[in-house]
Scaffold this motif. Sequence first.
Motif, PDB file in Angstrom:
ATOM      1  N   CYS A  52      -1.838 -11.557  -1.368  1.00  0.00           N
ATOM      2  CA  CYS A  52      -1.707 -10.276  -0.411  1.00  0.00           C
ATOM      3  C   CYS A  52      -1.294 -10.794   1.023  1.00  0.00           C
ATOM      4  O   CYS A  52      -1.828 -11.041   1.670  1.00  0.00           O
ATOM      5  CB  CYS A  52      -2.409  -9.345  -0.395  1.00  0.00           C
ATOM      6  N   ASN A  64      -1.302   4.731  -0.895  1.00  0.00           N
ATOM      7  CA  ASN A  64      -1.970   5.056   0.309  1.00  0.00           C
ATOM      8  C   ASN A  64      -3.243   5.693   1.290  1.00  0.00           C
ATOM      9  O   ASN A  64      -3.082   5.350   1.597  1.00  0.00           O
ATOM     10  CB  ASN A  64      -0.351   6.328   1.060  1.00  0.00           C
ATOM     11  N   THR A  69      -3.739   0.318  -0.293  1.00  0.00           N
ATOM     12  CA  THR A  69      -4.207  -0.465  -1.366  1.00  0.00           C
ATOM     13  C   THR A  69      -2.307  -0.751  -2.577  1.00  0.00           C
ATOM     14  O   THR A  69      -2.448   0.278  -2.207  1.00  0.00           O
ATOM     15  CB  THR A  69      -4.878  -0.103  -2.724  1.00  0.00           C
ATOM     16  N   ILE A  70      -2.320  -2.189  -2.382  1.00  0.00           N
ATOM     17  CA  ILE A  70      -1.204  -2.491  -3.881  1.00  0.00           C
ATOM     18  C   ILE A  70      -1.396  -3.243  -4.569  1.00  0.00           C
ATOM     19  O   ILE A  70      -2.373  -3.644  -4.969  1.00  0.00           O
ATOM     20  CB  ILE A  70       0.340  -3.318  -2.670  1.00  0.00           C
ATOM     21  N   ARG A  76       1.608   0.898  -4.097  1.00  0.00           N
ATOM     22  CA  ARG A  76       1.059   1.232  -4.061  1.00  0.00           C
ATOM     23  C   ARG A  76       0.308   2.386  -3.936  1.00  0.00           C
ATOM     24  O   ARG A  76       1.092   3.561  -4.541  1.00  0.00           O
ATOM     25  CB  ARG A  76       1.566   0.517  -2.627  1.00  0.00           C
TER      26      ARG A  76
END
Length: 114
Positions: free
Chosen positions: A98, A76, A80-81, A74
């Motif tokens: 997701c 932060n 977003t991952i 991820r």
Amino acid sequence: QVQLVESGGGLVQPGGSLRLSCEASGFTTSIRDMSWYRQAPGKDRELVARIIGVGVGGVTNYADSVKGRFTISRDNTRNTIYLEMNDMKLEDTARYYCRAYSLWGQGTQVTVSS
């Protein structure tokens, strides 16, 4: 408006790699728990990988079928991952989704074929 948008799917040969992204927007705080799921035709949606925590690294867990091949991570700063998929197999073919809390993205198609 909160939403999740996946990207990065496509066609790859067996043994190849792909990287999926999921960007979360509209959230006022960092999202602590995010996951990747997948659903193949005629099958139930299944958990692929999960990352918990907003600190460095986070706690991760994986489905047995992808352990050692897939990596969830991820960013932060961007909410977003990512899902890094290596040594891909025919059975990885599915639509990948997701998830954050009860919110789902629309998914991105991944096809593994020679």
